[in-house]
Design a protein around this motif. Structure first.
Motif, PDB file in Angstrom:
ATOM      1  N   ARG A  98       5.643  -2.161   8.284  1.00 36.92           N
ATOM      2  CA  ARG A  98       6.702  -2.454   7.309  1.00 36.92           C
ATOM      3  C   ARG A  98       8.035  -1.850   7.762  1.00 36.92           C
ATOM      4  O   ARG A  98       9.095  -2.440   7.553  1.00 36.92           O
ATOM      5  CB  ARG A  98       6.302  -1.922   5.930  1.00 36.92           C
ATOM      6  N   ARG A 190      18.897  -5.737  -8.138  1.00 34.90           N
ATOM      7  CA  ARG A 190      18.712  -4.924  -6.934  1.00 34.90           C
ATOM      8  C   ARG A 190      18.651  -5.804  -5.685  1.00 34.90           C
ATOM      9  O   ARG A 190      18.826  -5.327  -4.582  1.00 34.90           O
ATOM     10  CB  ARG A 190      17.479  -4.016  -7.020  1.00 34.90           C
ATOM     11  N   LYS A 200      12.804  -1.838   3.033  1.00 35.54           N
ATOM     12  CA  LYS A 200      12.815  -0.527   2.367  1.00 35.54           C
ATOM     13  C   LYS A 200      14.031   0.227   2.904  1.00 35.54           C
ATOM     14  O   LYS A 200      13.934   0.953   3.886  1.00 35.54           O
ATOM     15  CB  LYS A 200      11.506   0.201   2.656  1.00 35.54           C
ATOM     16  N   TYR A 205      18.189   1.347  -3.094  1.00 36.49           N
ATOM     17  CA  TYR A 205      18.034   2.426  -4.077  1.00 36.49           C
ATOM     18  C   TYR A 205      19.385   2.802  -4.667  1.00 36.49           C
ATOM     19  O   TYR A 205      19.504   3.041  -5.875  1.00 36.49           O
ATOM     20  CB  TYR A 205      17.328   3.626  -3.438  1.00 36.49           C
ATOM     21  N   GLU A 236      10.613  -6.692  -9.585  1.00 32.40           N
ATOM     22  CA  GLU A 236       9.828  -5.459  -9.605  1.00 32.40           C
ATOM     23  C   GLU A 236      10.619  -4.366 -10.291  1.00 32.40           C
ATOM     24  O   GLU A 236      11.708  -4.613 -10.812  1.00 32.40           O
ATOM     25  CB  GLU A 236       9.458  -5.045  -8.174  1.00 32.40           C
ATOM     26  N   GLY A 238      12.454  -0.381  -9.957  1.00 30.38           N
ATOM     27  CA  GLY A 238      13.344   0.176  -8.938  1.00 30.38           C
ATOM     28  C   GLY A 238      12.608   0.594  -7.677  1.00 30.38           C
ATOM     29  O   GLY A 238      13.138   0.468  -6.573  1.00 30.38           O
ATOM     30  N   MET A 240       8.765   0.310  -7.653  1.00 28.45           N
ATOM     31  CA  MET A 240       7.338   0.033  -7.852  1.00 28.45           C
ATOM     32  C   MET A 240       7.134  -1.450  -8.113  1.00 28.45           C
ATOM     33  O   MET A 240       7.975  -2.107  -8.725  1.00 28.45           O
ATOM     34  CB  MET A 240       6.796   0.826  -9.059  1.00 28.45           C
ATOM     35  N   ASN A 241       6.002  -1.971  -7.668  1.00 31.13           N
ATOM     36  CA  ASN A 241       5.629  -3.358  -7.933  1.00 31.13           C
ATOM     37  C   ASN A 241       4.940  -3.446  -9.297  1.00 31.13           C
ATOM     38  O   ASN A 241       4.456  -2.450  -9.823  1.00 31.13           O
ATOM     39  CB  ASN A 241       4.700  -3.878  -6.830  1.00 31.13           C
ATOM     40  N   LEU A 261       9.724  -5.745  -2.555  1.00 26.71           N
ATOM     41  CA  LEU A 261       9.210  -4.916  -1.480  1.00 26.71           C
ATOM     42  C   LEU A 261       7.693  -5.112  -1.413  1.00 26.71           C
ATOM     43  O   LEU A 261       7.005  -4.960  -2.434  1.00 26.71           O
ATOM     44  CB  LEU A 261       9.565  -3.459  -1.825  1.00 26.71           C
ATOM     45  N   GLY A 263       4.632  -3.845  -1.335  1.00 22.32           N
ATOM     46  CA  GLY A 263       4.013  -2.526  -1.496  1.00 22.32           C
ATOM     47  C   GLY A 263       2.617  -2.478  -0.880  1.00 22.32           C
ATOM     48  O   GLY A 263       1.856  -3.448  -0.964  1.00 22.32           O
ATOM     49  N   ILE A 264       2.308  -1.354  -0.298  1.00 22.36           N
ATOM     50  CA  ILE A 264       0.972  -1.156   0.278  1.00 22.36           C
ATOM     51  C   ILE A 264      -0.012  -0.828  -0.851  1.00 22.36           C
ATOM     52  O   ILE A 264      -1.181  -1.212  -0.803  1.00 22.36           O
ATOM     53  CB  ILE A 264       1.028  -0.061   1.366  1.00 22.36           C
ATOM     54  N   THR A 265       0.472  -0.187  -1.886  1.00 24.96           N
ATOM     55  CA  THR A 265      -0.377   0.047  -3.062  1.00 24.96           C
ATOM     56  C   THR A 265      -0.704  -1.308  -3.705  1.00 24.96           C
ATOM     57  O   THR A 265      -1.858  -1.580  -4.061  1.00 24.96           O
ATOM     58  CB  THR A 265       0.341   0.953  -4.077  1.00 24.96           C
ATOM     59  N   ARG A 266       0.297  -2.161  -3.824  1.00 25.96           N
ATOM     60  CA  ARG A 266       0.103  -3.519  -4.364  1.00 25.96           C
ATOM     61  C   ARG A 266      -0.985  -4.250  -3.584  1.00 25.96           C
ATOM     62  O   ARG A 266      -1.938  -4.788  -4.152  1.00 25.96           O
ATOM     63  CB  ARG A 266       1.442  -4.273  -4.275  1.00 25.96           C
ATOM     64  N   CYS A 305       3.047  -0.026  -9.688  1.00 24.83           N
ATOM     65  CA  CYS A 305       2.333   0.722  -8.667  1.00 24.83           C
ATOM     66  C   CYS A 305       3.199   0.995  -7.449  1.00 24.83           C
ATOM     67  O   CYS A 305       4.089   0.227  -7.098  1.00 24.83           O
ATOM     68  CB  CYS A 305       1.064  -0.019  -8.255  1.00 24.83           C
ATOM     69  N   GLY A 306       2.932   2.139  -6.827  1.00 26.68           N
ATOM     70  CA  GLY A 306       3.619   2.555  -5.611  1.00 26.68           C
ATOM     71  C   GLY A 306       2.981   3.848  -5.127  1.00 26.68           C
ATOM     72  O   GLY A 306       2.225   4.477  -5.877  1.00 26.68           O
ATOM     73  N   THR A 307       3.283   4.234  -3.916  1.00 24.53           N
ATOM     74  CA  THR A 307       2.646   5.410  -3.336  1.00 24.53           C
ATOM     75  C   THR A 307       2.858   6.674  -4.165  1.00 24.53           C
ATOM     76  O   THR A 307       1.934   7.459  -4.367  1.00 24.53           O
ATOM     77  CB  THR A 307       3.176   5.624  -1.901  1.00 24.53           C
TER      78      THR A 307
HETATM   79  C1  LIG Z   1       8.232   1.721  -1.535  1.00 19.30           C
HETATM   80  C2  LIG Z   1       8.496   0.731  -2.621  1.00 19.30           C
HETATM   81  C3  LIG Z   1       7.462   0.182  -3.397  1.00 19.30           C
HETATM   82  C4  LIG Z   1       6.016   0.611  -3.298  1.00 19.30           C
HETATM   83  O1  LIG Z   1       5.467   0.475  -2.032  1.00 19.30           O
HETATM   84  P1  LIG Z   1       4.164   1.300  -1.641  1.00 19.30           P
HETATM   85  O2  LIG Z   1       3.908   0.913  -0.246  1.00 19.30           O
HETATM   86  O3  LIG Z   1       3.099   0.878  -2.568  1.00 19.30           O
HETATM   87  O4  LIG Z   1       4.512   2.741  -1.813  1.00 19.30           O
HETATM   88  C5  LIG Z   1       7.797  -0.785  -4.329  1.00 19.30           C
HETATM   89  N1  LIG Z   1       9.075  -1.175  -4.519  1.00 19.30           N
HETATM   90  C6  LIG Z   1      10.080  -0.644  -3.803  1.00 19.30           C
HETATM   91  C7  LIG Z   1      11.461  -1.115  -4.065  1.00 19.30           C
HETATM   92  C8  LIG Z   1       9.834   0.320  -2.837  1.00 19.30           C
HETATM   93  O5  LIG Z   1      10.847   0.833  -2.146  1.00 19.30           O
END
Ligand SMILES: *Cc1c(COP(=O)(O)O)cnc(C)c1O
Length: 367
Positions: A98, A190, A200, A205, A236, A238, A240-241, A261, A263-266, A305-307
């Protein structure tokens, strides 16, 4: 392995006492480990000068392009200490890939995936003592890349630097997982089509902070962004998905349309839900659908969800015109159970059936 050799400069490490004091209550993003990674890229030489060095200030020319034109991208992943003392990371190659997707969009150089993974591994090894062992505590790892060429002209980077810093981090939720309220951003986006929403990058941000303030003024902890054309199709939060859970055992999540974005958690949760027999629809999802689904009972849970937070239940969606409430404001059943499963895999209490973990420090490594 890569053919770059790392130069290692040992830091004067902080005392065990200082470290224990930090690890007892690490918070998030306030404290850093003893070392960091730095690798330099130039157009002529490619990646070189790979170093592990003491954590500390970096010096930059004030004309560095990142300071003027925002060429910055980053990643976020975690190292987990398991009950047997071993330390693992989660899907680091996904972060590496990514980072390269983001790099292409921002005209920064790509970094070989193996070099990214090796850099993470080396930093976690040398600073292993900084991986906390408390409940839901982790070492948060922050790789990033900046264009640090000293030139005020506007162009693709000809000199860049990749760094990794790491920060011990406490449980995101203290006192149990609690649902958050989210604010539907009004007129501020955004990302737009063809923009940088899927990269990313720091700029995304920066653009989300004003709406984030508006969310706070309206009593909400997070912002929900929609597509800027329809102001109904959900992108999404700010950082997190978003997922909605339907009563017919379907999960719905906005498709990767270039605005959001990946997401790897997604991605991991889609897999875990499918493993359980849920069907997962990646498609356009609208706020209208969400409102109607909650009203007629067909949408039963929502989570982000997000890391950093893994899974955050959503208890309320607010806008000036309406509020969607999830009845009792308790986290949804599937929300909690997926959270438990994913963190269980990460901390080694559940089987890693997809091979997502890499052991960096084996169980009770011989001293
Ligand atoms: C990093 C991020 C995520 C979550 O991604 P993960 O890989 O799950 O941590 C979601 N949305 C945005 C805008 C991000 O920057």
């Amino acid at each position: 392995m890569t053919d770059l050799t790392f130069t290692i400069t040992e830091a004067e490490r902080r005392s065990a006492e200082d470290r224990e004091a930090v690890l007892a209550n690490p918070g998030f993003g306030d404290h850093f480990t003893d070392h960091m990674v730095s690798i330099v890229w130039t157009q002529d030489e490619g990646w070189h000068d790979a170093e592990i060095l003491p954590f500390g200030p970096i010096s930059m020319n004030p004309a560095s392009s990142v300071l003027h034109y925002g060429q910055e991208i980053f990643e976020g992943l975690k190292a987990y200490r398991r009950a047997d003392g071993s330390i693992v990371t989660f899907r680091a190659e996904e972060n590496a890939r990514r980072l390269n997707d983001s790099a292409r969009r921002m005209a920064l150089p790509e970094l070989p995936v193996e070099l990214f993974v090796e850099s993470v591994r080396k930093l976690v090894e040398i600073d292993a003592e900084w991986v906390p062992s408390g409940d839901d505590q982790t070492l948060y790892i922050r790789p990033f890349m900046i264009a640090d060429e000293s030139f005020l002209g506007v162009r693709a980077a000809q000199r860049a630097r990749f760094l990794i810093i790491a920060s011990p981090s406490g449980a995101y939720f203290t006192g149990g997982v609690k649902p958050v309220s989210i604010w539907l951003s009004q007129g501020l986006s955004r990302a737009g089509q063809g923009g940088t929403g899927a990269a990313k990058c720091g700029g995304n941000y920066a653009a989300s902070l004003l709406p984030q303030n508006q969310a706070a003024e309206n009593g909400c902890q997070q912002v929900l962004f929609t597509d800027s054309n329809t102001v109904d199709t959900i992108d999404e939060l700010g950082g997190m998905n978003l997922f909605l859970v339907r009563s017919d055992n379907t999960l719905v999540t906005p498709e990767l349309n270039g605005n959001i974005l990946p997401g790897i958690t997604r991605k991991s949760l889609i897999q875990l839900a499918q493993d359980r027999g849920y069907s997962v629809e990646e498609r356009a999802v609208t706020v209208s659908e969400w409102r109607e689904g909650v009203a007629d009972g067909s949408i039963t849970e929502a989570f982000a969800c997000g890391t950093a937070a893994v899974i955050t239940p959503i208890g309320q969606l607010k806008s000036p015109d309406f509020t969607i409430d999830f009845g009792d404001n308790a986290p949804g059943e599937l929300t909690l159970s997926l959270r438990e499963e994913l963190t269980g895999i990460q901390y080694g209490t559940r089987e890693d059936r997809h091979g997502w973990l890499e052991v960096i420090v084996p169980a009770h490594a011989a001293a």
